[in-house]
Design a protein around this motif. Structure first.
Motif, PDB file in Angstrom:
ATOM      1  N   MET A   1       0.849  -1.023  -0.056  1.00  0.00           N
ATOM      2  CA  MET A   1      -0.042  -0.045  -0.092  1.00  0.00           C
ATOM      3  C   MET A   1       0.860   1.337  -0.050  1.00  0.00           C
ATOM      4  N   ALA A   2       0.726   2.309  -0.834  1.00  0.00           N
ATOM      5  CA  ALA A   2       1.338   3.189  -0.947  1.00  0.00           C
ATOM      6  C   ALA A   2       0.963   4.338   0.108  1.00  0.00           C
ATOM      7  N   LYS A   3       1.722   5.411   0.424  1.00  0.00           N
ATOM      8  CA  LYS A   3       1.745   6.344   1.400  1.00  0.00           C
ATOM      9  C   LYS A   3       0.396   6.969   1.129  1.00  0.00           C
ATOM     10  N   THR A   4      -0.270   7.487   2.070  1.00  0.00           N
ATOM     11  CA  THR A   4      -1.649   8.361   1.692  1.00  0.00           C
ATOM     12  C   THR A   4      -0.944   9.724   1.463  1.00  0.00           C
ATOM     13  N   SER A   5       0.324  10.179   1.860  1.00  0.00           N
ATOM     14  CA  SER A   5       0.807  11.504   1.289  1.00  0.00           C
ATOM     15  C   SER A   5       1.225  11.518   0.048  1.00  0.00           C
ATOM     16  N   SER A   6       1.632  10.355  -0.534  1.00  0.00           N
ATOM     17  CA  SER A   6       2.136  10.374  -1.913  1.00  0.00           C
ATOM     18  C   SER A   6       0.828  10.159  -2.746  1.00  0.00           C
ATOM     19  N   ILE A   7      -0.176   9.583  -2.576  1.00  0.00           N
ATOM     20  CA  ILE A   7      -1.608   9.673  -3.215  1.00  0.00           C
ATOM     21  C   ILE A   7      -2.221  10.872  -3.188  1.00  0.00           C
ATOM     22  N   ALA A   8      -2.003  11.611  -2.172  1.00  0.00           N
ATOM     23  CA  ALA A   8      -2.639  12.829  -1.888  1.00  0.00           C
ATOM     24  C   ALA A   8      -1.771  13.974  -2.933  1.00  0.00           C
ATOM     25  N   LYS A   9      -0.523  13.544  -2.948  1.00  0.00           N
ATOM     26  CA  LYS A   9       0.170  14.457  -3.993  1.00  0.00           C
ATOM     27  C   LYS A   9      -0.015  14.324  -5.221  1.00  0.00           C
ATOM     28  N   GLU A  10      -0.456  12.996  -5.733  1.00  0.00           N
ATOM     29  CA  GLU A  10      -0.779  12.976  -6.932  1.00  0.00           C
ATOM     30  C   GLU A  10      -2.005  13.418  -7.444  1.00  0.00           C
ATOM     31  N   LYS A  11      -3.093  13.329  -6.383  1.00  0.00           N
ATOM     32  CA  LYS A  11      -4.354  14.075  -6.411  1.00  0.00           C
ATOM     33  C   LYS A  11      -4.202  15.670  -6.796  1.00  0.00           C
ATOM     34  N   LYS A  12      -3.239  15.991  -6.083  1.00  0.00           N
ATOM     35  CA  LYS A  12      -3.052  17.602  -5.984  1.00  0.00           C
ATOM     36  C   LYS A  12      -2.530  17.781  -7.558  1.00  0.00           C
ATOM     37  N   LYS A  13      -1.409  17.010  -8.131  1.00  0.00           N
ATOM     38  CA  LYS A  13      -0.895  17.361  -9.285  1.00  0.00           C
ATOM     39  C   LYS A  13      -2.029  17.090 -10.680  1.00  0.00           C
ATOM     40  N   ILE A  14      -2.810  15.998 -10.110  1.00  0.00           N
ATOM     41  CA  ILE A  14      -4.202  15.936 -11.414  1.00  0.00           C
ATOM     42  C   ILE A  14      -4.781  17.380 -11.329  1.00  0.00           C
ATOM     43  N   ALA A  15      -5.331  17.472 -10.136  1.00  0.00           N
ATOM     44  CA  ALA A  15      -6.130  18.959 -10.107  1.00  0.00           C
ATOM     45  C   ALA A  15      -5.277  20.160 -10.594  1.00  0.00           C
ATOM     46  N   LEU A  16      -4.332  20.287 -10.371  1.00  0.00           N
ATOM     47  CA  LEU A  16      -3.410  21.317 -10.816  1.00  0.00           C
ATOM     48  C   LEU A  16      -3.183  21.486 -12.393  1.00  0.00           C
ATOM     49  N   SER A  17      -2.923  20.171 -12.894  1.00  0.00           N
ATOM     50  CA  SER A  17      -2.963  20.100 -14.545  1.00  0.00           C
ATOM     51  C   SER A  17      -4.254  20.447 -15.035  1.00  0.00           C
ATOM     52  N   GLU A  18      -5.182  19.834 -14.524  1.00  0.00           N
ATOM     53  CA  GLU A  18      -6.792  20.177 -15.116  1.00  0.00           C
ATOM     54  C   GLU A  18      -6.965  21.622 -15.026  1.00  0.00           C
ATOM     55  N   ARG A  19      -6.736  22.292 -14.040  1.00  0.00           N
ATOM     56  CA  ARG A  19      -6.861  23.756 -13.770  1.00  0.00           C
ATOM     57  C   ARG A  19      -6.343  24.524 -14.987  1.00  0.00           C
ATOM     58  N   ASN A  20      -4.942  24.224 -15.062  1.00  0.00           N
ATOM     59  CA  ASN A  20      -3.969  24.827 -15.829  1.00  0.00           C
ATOM     60  C   ASN A  20      -3.929  24.381 -17.389  1.00  0.00           C
ATOM     61  N   LEU A  21      -4.787  23.563 -17.742  1.00  0.00           N
ATOM     62  CA  LEU A  21      -4.837  22.826 -19.202  1.00  0.00           C
ATOM     63  C   LEU A  21      -4.830  23.647 -20.214  1.00  0.00           C
ATOM     64  N   LYS A  22      -6.072  24.583 -20.015  1.00  0.00           N
ATOM     65  CA  LYS A  22      -6.368  25.380 -20.983  1.00  0.00           C
ATOM     66  C   LYS A  22      -5.264  26.359 -21.377  1.00  0.00           C
ATOM     67  N   LYS A  23      -4.844  27.048 -20.375  1.00  0.00           N
ATOM     68  CA  LYS A  23      -3.696  28.208 -20.561  1.00  0.00           C
ATOM     69  C   LYS A  23      -2.709  27.458 -21.222  1.00  0.00           C
ATOM     70  N   ARG A  24      -1.974  26.327 -20.754  1.00  0.00           N
ATOM     71  CA  ARG A  24      -0.959  25.495 -21.149  1.00  0.00           C
ATOM     72  C   ARG A  24      -1.284  25.418 -22.876  1.00  0.00           C
ATOM     73  N   THR A  25      -2.446  24.955 -23.105  1.00  0.00           N
ATOM     74  CA  THR A  25      -2.453  24.763 -24.719  1.00  0.00           C
ATOM     75  C   THR A  25      -2.500  25.922 -25.565  1.00  0.00           C
ATOM     76  N   GLU A  26      -3.073  26.883 -24.823  1.00  0.00           N
ATOM     77  CA  GLU A  26      -3.017  28.183 -25.770  1.00  0.00           C
ATOM     78  C   GLU A  26      -1.565  28.685 -25.967  1.00  0.00           C
ATOM     79  N   LEU A  27      -0.915  28.847 -24.457  1.00  0.00           N
ATOM     80  CA  LEU A  27       0.613  29.065 -24.998  1.00  0.00           C
ATOM     81  C   LEU A  27       1.352  28.282 -25.956  1.00  0.00           C
ATOM     82  N   LYS A  28       1.218  26.962 -25.895  1.00  0.00           N
ATOM     83  CA  LYS A  28       1.808  26.067 -26.736  1.00  0.00           C
ATOM     84  C   LYS A  28       1.375  26.283 -28.341  1.00  0.00           C
ATOM     85  N   ALA A  29       0.112  26.411 -28.313  1.00  0.00           N
ATOM     86  CA  ALA A  29      -0.182  26.984 -29.791  1.00  0.00           C
ATOM     87  C   ALA A  29       0.357  28.220 -30.344  1.00  0.00           C
ATOM     88  N   LYS A  30       0.440  29.120 -29.113  1.00  0.00           N
ATOM     89  CA  LYS A  30       1.221  30.607 -29.686  1.00  0.00           C
ATOM     90  C   LYS A  30       2.658  30.295 -30.008  1.00  0.00           C
TER      91      LYS A  30
END
Length: 101
Positions: A1-30
């Protein structure tokens, strides 16, 4: 079983990536757009570089839904190989049978 802190860290990364997805794609297109001036493209590159590293979707790792392990995770089932085998032998995965030839 993985540590709960590492699982929480991954969830945080997922939320952050979903939040910034639109801005990142716009910048990459530019950055790719050759119709823009070099200054505009460079500004887009700098803006992309200033964004948090964990906002990139590539930084998110797949984890087993049962144990939280990171290695040997099958994408289709979202289980690692050991959990997959145990659940398949118990008959908990519909449509999965043991091969014999």
């Amino acid at each position: 079983m993985a540590k709960t802190s590492s699982i929480a860290k991954e969830k945080k990364k997922i939320a952050l990536s979903e939040r910034n997805l639109k801005k990142r794609t716009e910048l990459k297109a530019k950055i790719i757009n050759e119709n823009l001036t070099d200054d505009e493209r460079r500004d887009a590159m700098f803006a992309l570089a200033k964004m948090p590293r964990d906002s990139a979707r590539v930084r998110v790792t797949r984890r087993c839904q049962a144990t939280g392990a990171t290695h040997a995770v099958y994408r289709k089932f979202r289980l690692n190989r050991i959990s997959f085998r145990n659940m398949a032998l118990q008959g908990l995965l519909p449509g999965v049978t043991k091969a014999s030839w």
